[in-house]
Write a protein that holds these residues in place. Structure first.
Motif, PDB file in Angstrom:
ATOM      1  N   GLU A  54       0.865  -1.182   0.000  1.00  0.00           N
ATOM      2  CA  GLU A  54       0.000   0.000   0.000  1.00  0.00           C
ATOM      3  C   GLU A  54       0.905   1.237   0.000  1.00  0.00           C
ATOM      4  O   GLU A  54       1.975   1.224   0.611  1.00  0.00           O
ATOM      5  CB  GLU A  54      -0.816   0.044   1.299  1.00  0.00           C
ATOM      6  N   PRO A  55       0.463   2.328  -0.614  1.00  0.00           N
ATOM      7  CA  PRO A  55       1.267   3.547  -0.537  1.00  0.00           C
ATOM      8  C   PRO A  55       1.572   3.984   0.901  1.00  0.00           C
ATOM      9  O   PRO A  55       2.698   4.386   1.202  1.00  0.00           O
ATOM     10  CB  PRO A  55       0.389   4.577  -1.257  1.00  0.00           C
ATOM     11  N   SER A  56       0.584   3.865   1.787  1.00  0.00           N
ATOM     12  CA  SER A  56       0.843   4.317   3.161  1.00  0.00           C
ATOM     13  C   SER A  56       1.877   3.435   3.843  1.00  0.00           C
ATOM     14  O   SER A  56       2.685   3.912   4.646  1.00  0.00           O
ATOM     15  CB  SER A  56      -0.463   4.319   3.963  1.00  0.00           C
ATOM     16  N   ALA A  57       1.868   2.130   3.514  1.00  0.00           N
ATOM     17  CA  ALA A  57       2.881   1.235   4.082  1.00  0.00           C
ATOM     18  C   ALA A  57       4.259   1.598   3.552  1.00  0.00           C
ATOM     19  O   ALA A  57       5.258   1.556   4.282  1.00  0.00           O
ATOM     20  CB  ALA A  57       2.555  -0.223   3.746  1.00  0.00           C
ATOM     21  N   ALA A  58       4.339   1.976   2.288  1.00  0.00           N
ATOM     22  CA  ALA A  58       5.608   2.395   1.710  1.00  0.00           C
ATOM     23  C   ALA A  58       6.118   3.649   2.399  1.00  0.00           C
ATOM     24  O   ALA A  58       7.327   3.801   2.656  1.00  0.00           O
ATOM     25  CB  ALA A  58       5.452   2.637   0.213  1.00  0.00           C
TER      26      ALA A  58
END
Lengths: 232, 232
Positions: free
Chosen positions: A52-56
């Motif tokens: 996910e972008p937020s995890a990145a």
DNA sequence: CCAAAAGTGTTCGACGTACACCCATGC
DNA sequence: GCATGGGTGTACGTCGAACACTTTTGG
């Protein structure tokens, strides 16, 4: 029908803001790779396959600065996708605003040589930063200013325990104005759930000891904090 | 160092809201292609090679609905990037909130068989829409509600010339509450730059003719419109 | 006349602003 | 004592909420 889809990479860039020495500061790194090698930039990196972008964003935060992203306030900003924004190819950036207390930056990054805090005011517009990171910075600062009005994120700029003066210092640094200490204190303590008294007091040298508070459970601020006047 | 970058496509999805027959409605299409063929979905498509995401949103708006995107209010929402959100491969979606007056939908789409307005309330949560489009819809509606408080976009829901009653109807439909017509009118006319009197009046059947207004030059609303109570 | 919608006047209370005043500490 | 920062009390003005009342149309 469907013409050729864009072949692109998705990057995640971080605008990590804090309040240090009474001024709003942002975390910048010196780029270790091309393009823009040696230039200052916001920390960031590419999205991986199953991420996910937020995890990145949280991962990059740890890799490049050593900060624990799960404990910070993270807010996604509108993407930057100009076709020529990265000379090395088509890259669309998902920028994140992160809000951190005044922490040391333990681990210098792997992709970047040394992360450090820099006052936002000293990064003159259109000047030093690589890519379109100056536009991202402007967006993040404006978002942070607006968030102080409507949410309780100001407390995330502070340590676990903080005084009214410290919390007020956050507002004054981010908004660039001065507030009336007496009315500010009343407004905050009368807003249920913004802060909770911690019981203890702190003596910081001169002056009457200040009561200590910690963050309350409420996230949204209603009624809002007013930026207009309230000056002292 | 850099592990494998994600190979992905970037999609643009549109949540086009309007107020029709007193209720908040959203434009949905029936999907003509796999995956989710035949299911309702938000209009959208893939980003092309040399395109900004916002340009892609305007292009898709025209292709799938025949609406002129340059005349609508367009606002980008946080991206959706769960790795498994599209069964056909890795697709990250950039959702846009578009606000339109009550217009007919002239051209049925090319990728989609027929676009039509659907009341937001009738799209029960977690139900009918393909992909994670229900989450996008929820986000867009919440954003629209918030935007009415702080900006003058309510006027974009209306035609060029509109009455106070129509403008108030927008607030009532989007917020789902009723407002006091008398206080509403005063509040709007006293906020400089929100609306400008057009001089003319309109007689819609029964009742005293209403003065007509057009959009003013101001975008941000200060002080904000209050959603709390004000009910009649 | 009556119903219905548009608009004005006015009262009340909540809250933001300003500022006088008191409290507790270091020097 | 005095400077410095923390905190309370309080008066004033502004603005939103509520609502009585007038205006202007159609039936």
């Amino acid at each position: 029908m469907a013409r050729e889809h864009a072949v692109l990479r998705l990057a995640v860039d971080l605008c990590i803001l804090t309040v240090r020495e009474g001024s709003l500061q942002v975390l910048v790194v010196e780029r270790g790779n091309e393009p823009y090698r040696g230039r200052l930039a916001l920390p960031g990196g590419f999205l991986r396959g199953d991420e996910e972008p937020s995890a990145a964003a949280i991962r990059e935060l740890g890799e490049e600065t050593g900060l624990d992203g799960t404990r910070l306030h993270l807010e996604q900003l509108p993407v930057f996708g100009a076709p020529d924004r990265d000379p090395s190819g088509r890259v669309v950036s998902v920028p994140y605003l992160a809000i951190a207390p005044d922490l040391p930056v333990p681990r210098p990054g792997s992709d970047a040589t040394g992360a450090r805090w820099s006052p936002v005011a000293s990064l003159v517009s259109g000047g030093t930063l690589a890519f379109d990171h100056h536009d991202i910075l402007d967006l993040a600062v404006e978002r942070a200013r607006a968030s102080l009005e409507n949410t309780t994120v100001a407390a995330v700029f502070c340590d676990d325990l903080f005084t009214m003066g410290e919390l007020r210092g956050v507002y004054e640094a981010v908004w660039g104005i001065s507030l009336d200490p007496r009315n500010f204190s009343r407004k905050v303590t009368k807003t249920a759930g913004f802060v909770e008294p911690a019981g203890a007091r702190r003596t910081d040298g001169v002056g009457r000891p200040a009561a200590l508070y910690r963050r309350g459970p409420v996230g949204r601020l209603n009624p809002a904090m007013l930026r207009s006047s309230m000056s002292s």
